[in-house]
Write a protein that holds these residues in place. Structure first.
Motif, short mmCIF file in Angstrom:
data_model
loop_
_atom_site.label_atom_id
_atom_site.label_comp_id
_atom_site.label_asym_id
_atom_site.label_seq_id
_atom_site.Cartn_x
_atom_site.Cartn_y
_atom_site.Cartn_z
N LYS A 1 -9.94 1.67 3.11
CA LYS A 1 -8.64 0.75 3.72
C LYS A 1 -7.97 -0.01 2.40
CE LYS A 1 -11.17 -0.85 8.07
NZ LYS A 1 -11.71 -1.86 8.76
N VAL A 2 -8.51 -0.54 1.45
CA VAL A 2 -8.00 -1.06 0.22
C VAL A 2 -7.48 -0.43 -0.99
CG1 VAL A 2 -9.36 -3.07 0.86
CG2 VAL A 2 -10.17 -1.55 -0.78
N PHE B 1 -5.05 -8.36 -1.81
CA PHE B 1 -4.94 -8.25 -0.63
C PHE B 1 -6.46 -7.97 0.27
CE2 PHE B 1 -0.66 -6.91 -1.84
CZ PHE B 1 -0.22 -7.34 -0.71
N ARG C 1 0.72 -1.16 -0.14
CA ARG C 1 0.07 -0.09 0.19
C ARG C 1 0.70 1.13 -0.22
NH1 ARG C 1 -4.61 0.99 4.56
NH2 ARG C 1 -5.37 2.90 3.71
N GLN D 1 -7.22 -10.07 3.12
CA GLN D 1 -6.47 -9.77 4.40
C GLN D 1 -6.89 -8.58 5.28
OE1 GLN D 1 -2.24 -9.41 3.33
NE2 GLN D 1 -1.87 -8.20 5.04
N MET D 2 -7.32 -7.45 4.28
CA MET D 2 -7.61 -6.03 5.03
C MET D 2 -8.91 -6.10 5.39
SD MET D 2 -4.67 -4.56 4.50
CE MET D 2 -5.38 -3.01 5.13
#
Length: 461
Positions: A430-431, A438, A398, A441-442
């Motif tokens: 968030k992503v 991902f 990120r 996971q996030m």
């Protein structure tokens, strides 16, 4: 001279504004125009065409019933007049059509009624069923319950969305002038009629659309151009012509059929060879898109009220502008969000503006600026990957820069399209900038690798 016949049956939406239904000052029904409309619609049906009538006028009729000089300013006052006038308006239509034995059906809609996909499809099915039963649907906005957030704004827009819903061949916007002019022909004697519009973006720089509608109506020529943009984007040929000569609808259809025949050179059992096209009736035609939006994208783009915005980079914008991209946005192309929205709601897709107000090439522009909040080497890599695939490689992490927490404002962005969010605004934040791998996971789950789908891009790079 032999003439081209009417041609194959068409599905036609006819929109009639308030100024064509009731007198602007006395508010009395304009029976001569209404009778001509009724006779034209019945004759169109007798010729095999399917017709839907979009009728304004409920508030105007309500004013006449209550003997009021003008529309009230309050929303509740207008809604009350709409409730009073709508019953009398549909009774007037039923009486006029009844003299010719033509049944009608009332369909009242708000944008909220069709913002839900299931309710939208139910409305489509109802319209199609009425048409198949030989009924003329008369559509109007349900002003009694509409609020600003769920209003179509005017019946020009409603008629365009209706024509898209039923996949109409023609949308006729009947008004008090016989076409689109370079300026208001009542005030400017040098105003010239524009016969054909192939690019709505180009025509905006050639005409003045500042004239408002009548004191009873809500629209003007600008709303008709917006309606034409919606309808032609869905593949509907859109016509502006005079409500005083509704019978011209026949000759306008005949004229355009003759042009199609002469350009294709086809001759079949439905046609008679002509040596020349029939005279051109006064009107302006907006030619339909050669690549019309499919139903779901049209619904997303024009019937939903956006709940927020997703800011994307220029690479994602470029990818989404390609039809083969499928109109789906990966989180790698997201720079941020504006507003709070839930999963499944409509969102604007926006890009940042440059200082001069033009659409920014986000990544490439920032990479050339000193003290850029996004490192130049990453911006270039993001741009190249976004342009080719719209995603980052799995080993990318990120971006942790000041841009992450920098707030975007509506005045800093330009809307380029709309779509449906697969995740809520907090989850997209968030992503953003991440490879889609991902997401589990996030977020703890991943229903889709795309953060926004069914995107229709209206402003290309």
């Amino acid at each position: 001279m032999a003439r081209v016949r009417q041609g194959p049956p068409s599905t036609i939406v006819v929109k009639l504004g308030t100024s064509s239904i009731v007198h602007e000052k006395t508010h009395q029904p304009l029976l001569s125009i209404l009778s001509s409309i009724v006779e034209t619609v019945v004759n169109l049906r007798n010729a095999g065409h399917k017709v839907v009538l979009v009728s304004s006028g409920a508030i105007g009729v309500g004013l006449q019933r209550m003997n009021l000089p003008s529309k009230p300013k309050s929303v509740s006052g207008k809604q009350a007049l709409a409730a009073i006038g709508q019953g009398r308006l549909i009774a007037l239509w039923d009486d006029l059509f009844g003299h010719l034995g033509q049944p009608i059906g009332q369909v009242l809609l708000t944008r909220g009624d069709i913002s839900d996909r299931t309710r939208y499809l139910n409305a489509v099915n109802t319209l199609q069923e009425l048409i198949s039963m030989g009924v003329v649907p008369i559509v109007n906005e349900n002003d009694t319950v509409s609020v600003s957030e769920i209003k179509f704004g005017d019946n020009d827009t409603l008629s365009a969305i209706t024509s898209s819903m039923i996949h109409a061949d023609y949308l006729f916007l009947l008004t008090d002038v016989d076409g689109l002019y370079t300026a208001n022909p009542r005030k400017d004697p040098s105003a010239k009629q524009i016969e054909e519009v192939t690019s709505i973006a180009a025509i905006r720089s050639q005409v003045s659309t500042t004239t408002l509608g009548s004191s009873l109506g809500t629209g003007g020529m600008e709303t008709k151009i917006i309606a034409a943009e919606i309808a032609t984007g869905a593949g509907v040929t859109t016509i502006i012509t005079s409500s005083k000569r509704p019978e011209n609808i026949f000759s306008i259809i005949e004229y355009h059929n003759s042009l199609k025949l002469s350009s294709s050179g086809d001759e079949d059992s439905n046609t008679v060879t002509s040596f020349a096209a029939p005279p051109r009736p006064p009107h302006t035609v907006f030619t339909p898109s050669s690549t019309p939006m499919r139903d779901l994208k049209s619904w997303t783009s024009h019937t939903l009220h956006p709940s927020g915005s997703v800011v994307i980079d220029s690479g994602a914008h470029r990818v989404l502008s390609k039809r083969e991209s499928g109109g789906r946005l990966l989180p790698a192309g997201v720079l941020g969000v504006i507003g709070a929205f839930a999963s499944g709601q409509a969102v604007r897709v926006v890009v940042r503006k440059l200082a001069n107000g033009s659409v920014a090439e986000i990544a490439s522009a920032q990479s050339t600026r000193p003290n850029s909040p996004i490192p130049a080497h990453f911006s270039s890599a993001l741009l190249s990957r976004s342009a080719s695939s719209g995603d980052l490689t799995k080993d990318e992490t990120r971006i942790e820069t000041d841009t992450e927490t920098e707030g975007f404002k509506d005045e800093d962005v330009v809307e380029v399209g709309r779509g449906l969010a697969n995740y809520n605004s907090a989850q997209i934040m968030k992503v953003k900038g991440l490879n889609s791998s991902f997401l589990p996971q996030m977020l703890g789950y991943a229903d889709s690798e795309y953060v926004v789908e069914n995107i229709t891009i209206r402003l290309p790079p």
